[in-house]
Scaffold this motif. Sequence first.
Motif, PDB file in Angstrom:
ATOM      1  N   ILE A   1       2.888  17.638  35.003  1.00 29.87           N
ATOM      2  CA  ILE A   1       2.005  17.160  34.319  1.00 29.87           C
ATOM      3  C   ILE A   1       0.849  17.175  35.584  1.00 29.87           C
ATOM      4  CG2 ILE A   1       0.936  15.043  33.534  1.00 29.87           C
ATOM      5  CD1 ILE A   1       2.006  16.911  31.351  1.00 29.87           C
ATOM      6  N   LYS A   2      -0.364  17.854  35.709  1.00 30.19           N
ATOM      7  CA  LYS A   2      -1.095  17.387  36.631  1.00 30.19           C
ATOM      8  C   LYS A   2      -2.737  16.932  36.206  1.00 30.19           C
ATOM      9  CE  LYS A   2       0.709  21.492  39.365  1.00 30.19           C
ATOM     10  NZ  LYS A   2       0.340  22.722  40.033  1.00 30.19           N
ATOM     11  N   LYS A   3      -3.250  16.309  37.360  1.00 33.42           N
ATOM     12  CA  LYS A   3      -4.595  15.766  36.958  1.00 33.42           C
ATOM     13  C   LYS A   3      -5.449  16.285  37.943  1.00 33.42           C
ATOM     14  CE  LYS A   3      -2.568  11.412  35.265  1.00 33.42           C
ATOM     15  NZ  LYS A   3      -2.458   9.936  35.465  1.00 33.42           N
ATOM     16  N   THR A   4      -6.619  16.463  37.597  1.00 33.15           N
ATOM     17  CA  THR A   4      -7.908  16.499  38.356  1.00 33.15           C
ATOM     18  C   THR A   4      -8.879  15.274  38.201  1.00 33.15           C
ATOM     19  OG1 THR A   4      -9.009  18.032  37.036  1.00 33.15           O
ATOM     20  CG2 THR A   4      -7.596  18.919  38.833  1.00 33.15           C
ATOM     21  N   LYS A   5      -9.229  14.725  39.217  1.00 32.47           N
ATOM     22  CA  LYS A   5     -10.544  13.854  39.310  1.00 32.47           C
ATOM     23  C   LYS A   5     -11.761  14.347  39.144  1.00 32.47           C
ATOM     24  CE  LYS A   5      -8.664  10.492  42.772  1.00 32.47           C
ATOM     25  NZ  LYS A   5      -8.953  10.345  44.206  1.00 32.47           N
ATOM     26  N   PRO A   6     -12.759  13.836  38.453  1.00 29.21           N
ATOM     27  CA  PRO A   6     -14.302  14.455  38.359  1.00 29.21           C
ATOM     28  C   PRO A   6     -14.569  14.693  39.721  1.00 29.21           C
ATOM     29  CG  PRO A   6     -14.073  11.865  37.412  1.00 29.21           C
ATOM     30  CD  PRO A   6     -12.560  12.191  38.183  1.00 29.21           C
ATOM     31  N   PRO A   7     -15.499  15.945  39.688  1.00 31.32           N
ATOM     32  CA  PRO A   7     -16.127  16.215  40.833  1.00 31.32           C
ATOM     33  C   PRO A   7     -17.133  15.135  41.504  1.00 31.32           C
ATOM     34  CG  PRO A   7     -16.942  17.437  38.916  1.00 31.32           C
ATOM     35  CD  PRO A   7     -15.888  16.449  38.485  1.00 31.32           C
ATOM     36  N   ARG A   8     -17.577  15.442  42.795  1.00 40.46           N
ATOM     37  CA  ARG A   8     -18.502  14.454  43.422  1.00 40.46           C
ATOM     38  C   ARG A   8     -19.737  14.818  42.672  1.00 40.46           C
ATOM     39  NH1 ARG A   8     -15.604  12.333  46.584  1.00 40.46           N
ATOM     40  NH2 ARG A   8     -14.652  13.007  48.376  1.00 40.46           N
TER      41      ARG A   8
ATOM     42  N   ALA B   1     -19.385  11.920  33.923  1.00 40.87           N
ATOM     43  CA  ALA B   1     -18.208  12.398  34.242  1.00 40.87           C
ATOM     44  C   ALA B   1     -17.365  11.522  35.273  1.00 40.87           C
ATOM     45  CB  ALA B   1     -18.069  13.826  35.132  1.00 40.87           C
ATOM     46  N   ILE B   2     -17.963  10.933  36.187  1.00 40.75           N
ATOM     47  CA  ILE B   2     -17.304  10.193  37.362  1.00 40.75           C
ATOM     48  C   ILE B   2     -16.912   8.882  36.557  1.00 40.75           C
ATOM     49  CG2 ILE B   2     -18.800  10.904  39.366  1.00 40.75           C
ATOM     50  CD1 ILE B   2     -19.964   8.107  39.405  1.00 40.75           C
ATOM     51  N   LEU B   3     -17.276   8.300  35.390  1.00 47.26           N
ATOM     52  CA  LEU B   3     -16.688   7.192  35.015  1.00 47.26           C
ATOM     53  C   LEU B   3     -15.750   7.275  33.947  1.00 47.26           C
ATOM     54  CD1 LEU B   3     -20.397   5.544  34.321  1.00 47.26           C
ATOM     55  CD2 LEU B   3     -18.879   5.377  36.231  1.00 47.26           C
ATOM     56  N   MET B   4     -15.359   8.827  33.719  1.00 45.80           N
ATOM     57  CA  MET B   4     -14.464   9.051  32.635  1.00 45.80           C
ATOM     58  C   MET B   4     -12.953   9.314  33.293  1.00 45.80           C
ATOM     59  SD  MET B   4     -16.810  11.399  30.181  1.00 45.80           S
ATOM     60  CE  MET B   4     -15.821  11.579  28.885  1.00 45.80           C
ATOM     61  N   PRO B   5     -11.852   9.601  32.504  1.00 44.18           N
ATOM     62  CA  PRO B   5     -10.652   9.446  33.037  1.00 44.18           C
ATOM     63  C   PRO B   5     -10.282  10.911  33.500  1.00 44.18           C
ATOM     64  CG  PRO B   5     -10.756   8.878  30.656  1.00 44.18           C
ATOM     65  CD  PRO B   5     -11.963   9.181  30.988  1.00 44.18           C
ATOM     66  N   ASP B   6      -9.166  10.952  34.199  1.00 46.04           N
ATOM     67  CA  ASP B   6      -9.011  12.345  34.916  1.00 46.04           C
ATOM     68  C   ASP B   6      -8.837  13.464  34.028  1.00 46.04           C
ATOM     69  OD1 ASP B   6      -8.925  10.994  37.329  1.00 46.04           O
ATOM     70  OD2 ASP B   6      -6.722  11.184  37.686  1.00 46.04           O
ATOM     71  N   TYR B   7      -9.003  14.558  34.091  1.00 44.07           N
ATOM     72  CA  TYR B   7      -8.452  15.871  33.124  1.00 44.07           C
ATOM     73  C   TYR B   7      -7.057  15.881  33.487  1.00 44.07           C
ATOM     74  CZ  TYR B   7      -8.197  20.802  32.041  1.00 44.07           C
ATOM     75  OH  TYR B   7      -7.425  22.049  31.672  1.00 44.07           O
ATOM     76  N   VAL B   8      -6.375  16.192  32.347  1.00 40.89           N
ATOM     77  CA  VAL B   8      -4.939  16.094  32.407  1.00 40.89           C
ATOM     78  C   VAL B   8      -4.414  17.325  31.978  1.00 40.89           C
ATOM     79  CG1 VAL B   8      -2.741  15.039  31.981  1.00 40.89           C
ATOM     80  CG2 VAL B   8      -4.622  13.517  32.473  1.00 40.89           C
ATOM     81  N   TYR B   9      -3.556  18.092  32.788  1.00 39.60           N
ATOM     82  CA  TYR B   9      -3.139  19.487  32.080  1.00 39.60           C
ATOM     83  C   TYR B   9      -1.587  19.704  32.231  1.00 39.60           C
ATOM     84  CZ  TYR B   9      -4.084  21.454  36.652  1.00 39.60           C
ATOM     85  OH  TYR B   9      -4.119  21.519  37.926  1.00 39.60           O
TER      86      TYR B   9
ATOM     87  N   GLN C   1      -8.820  16.200  27.934  1.00 38.78           N
ATOM     88  CA  GLN C   1      -9.901  16.679  28.543  1.00 38.78           C
ATOM     89  C   GLN C   1     -10.571  15.749  29.623  1.00 38.78           C
ATOM     90  OE1 GLN C   1     -11.635  19.538  28.487  1.00 38.78           O
ATOM     91  NE2 GLN C   1     -10.133  20.598  27.327  1.00 38.78           N
ATOM     92  N   GLY C   2     -10.452  14.479  29.183  1.00 33.88           N
ATOM     93  CA  GLY C   2     -11.097  13.687  30.393  1.00 33.88           C
ATOM     94  C   GLY C   2     -12.494  13.836  30.598  1.00 33.88           C
ATOM     95  N   TRP C   3     -12.899  13.920  31.998  1.00 31.72           N
ATOM     96  CA  TRP C   3     -14.447  14.232  32.202  1.00 31.72           C
ATOM     97  C   TRP C   3     -14.829  15.475  32.009  1.00 31.72           C
ATOM     98  CZ3 TRP C   3     -14.927  18.344  35.553  1.00 31.72           C
ATOM     99  CH2 TRP C   3     -13.677  18.609  36.227  1.00 31.72           C
ATOM    100  N   LYS C   4     -13.847  16.783  31.643  1.00 32.21           N
ATOM    101  CA  LYS C   4     -14.308  17.777  31.290  1.00 32.21           C
ATOM    102  C   LYS C   4     -15.118  17.927  30.032  1.00 32.21           C
ATOM    103  CE  LYS C   4     -11.761  21.015  34.239  1.00 32.21           C
ATOM    104  NZ  LYS C   4     -11.243  22.379  34.283  1.00 32.21           N
ATOM    105  N   ALA C   5     -14.638  16.688  29.171  1.00 31.49           N
ATOM    106  CA  ALA C   5     -15.538  16.845  27.604  1.00 31.49           C
ATOM    107  C   ALA C   5     -16.923  16.751  27.973  1.00 31.49           C
ATOM    108  CB  ALA C   5     -14.997  15.610  27.050  1.00 31.49           C
TER     109      ALA C   5
END
Length: 399
Positions: A88-95, A229-237, A270-274
């Motif tokens: 399970i991997k996560k990415t943070k919102p971009p800068r 996006a910076i206030l939303m959860p990580d994108y998880v896949y 989806q997290g911030w990608k939404a």
Amino acid sequence: LKQPGQYGAIGIGRVKTPTMAIVCMRELEILDFTPQDYYHLVATAKAPSGELDLRHAPKDRILDPEKAEQLRTAVEGFEGPIKTEKKIKKTKPPRLLDLPELQKICARRWGWSADKTLNIAQELYDGEGKKIQTYPRAESRYLAENQIEDIGEIVQGLTKLDQYNNIDLSKPEVRKGKSGHFSDAGLKGVSHHAIVPNKNTMDRIEVIYARLTQDEQRMFDLVASSYLAILMPDYVYESTSVSMEVPVTLPEEKEKILDFKITGNIPKEQGWKAVYTDVMEKKEDHAGELPPIQDGDIATLSPVTTDTKKTKAPPRYNEGTLIDAMQNAWRFVEDKELKERLKEAKGIGTPATRSTVITGLKLQNFLAQSGKHIVPTDAGLTLFKTLKTAAPELVDPGV
């Protein structure tokens, strides 16, 4: 350099001329470029639980077709254990966005010039009855830690707009420090924070947004969604990688191990990608869901084929990527001390002047617009080649 009977001066400058040189060097690289074939091996792995294609794409490219064919034959019919790994991997919102990043995205998405992006950002900052965005000539992608207290007000404003009203930010995630988005250390030595919606006009946002032009709305949506996006959860896949190691011995060579693999990613949250999707995805061999092949299954590789690829010339610059090249001008310099100095100075030119420099070079007929790309004119190339031999320091971004 002048034709007989031609008058006037040829303008050179300490930022302008190295910027022209960056475009000319790239153009000469493209003109000198000869495409070369290289080869990947693609093997269908057949296991009791399913089958799928694995690829061998080594970093040291296989350039010799005979060698590729020898490897292909050696791998054909190989039988061995398959390795599957699920993570399970996560990415943070971009800068957040600063001016160079904003110019890069607007050039890529809508073909805007750097000047156009700056002008629209300026209009959204101080235009009559607008003032919906913060200062545009930003040179940082962080906010100050005391701006955490503005979150409620800004979110309340943005969620009044139709495109954001279904986003749940009742519990915003605040990421502090240099690896996050609110960082006093990240703003050290910088005069302006990232470009975000202006909290002072959030109470009138619907009225202001309705009177913006289409391009102004586009830009504001980009800035607003990057802030949300910076206030939303990580994108998880879930990332599944299937791989197989194949030992191969070619005539007169030592045994070596070839890696065959494929990765499949399935989004979980989806997290911030939404809300924010303008991120350049790294292009890799990613599939969606992979067949349910079990770890340790014995698989047979057959058929194995060669896939012929071609090396590509480096791409021409557009306004956004040229600004990025000016900002990262250390890449064009060999000297270690100069490299460090250029990194510290954040490149050549400043966020406020780079677009003017590019426009100036076009007015002087050294650079020209060709579709979305910026290319040197004959005059620009002639000037570059002349200075390169006569006064190389003038075309050196380090100087």
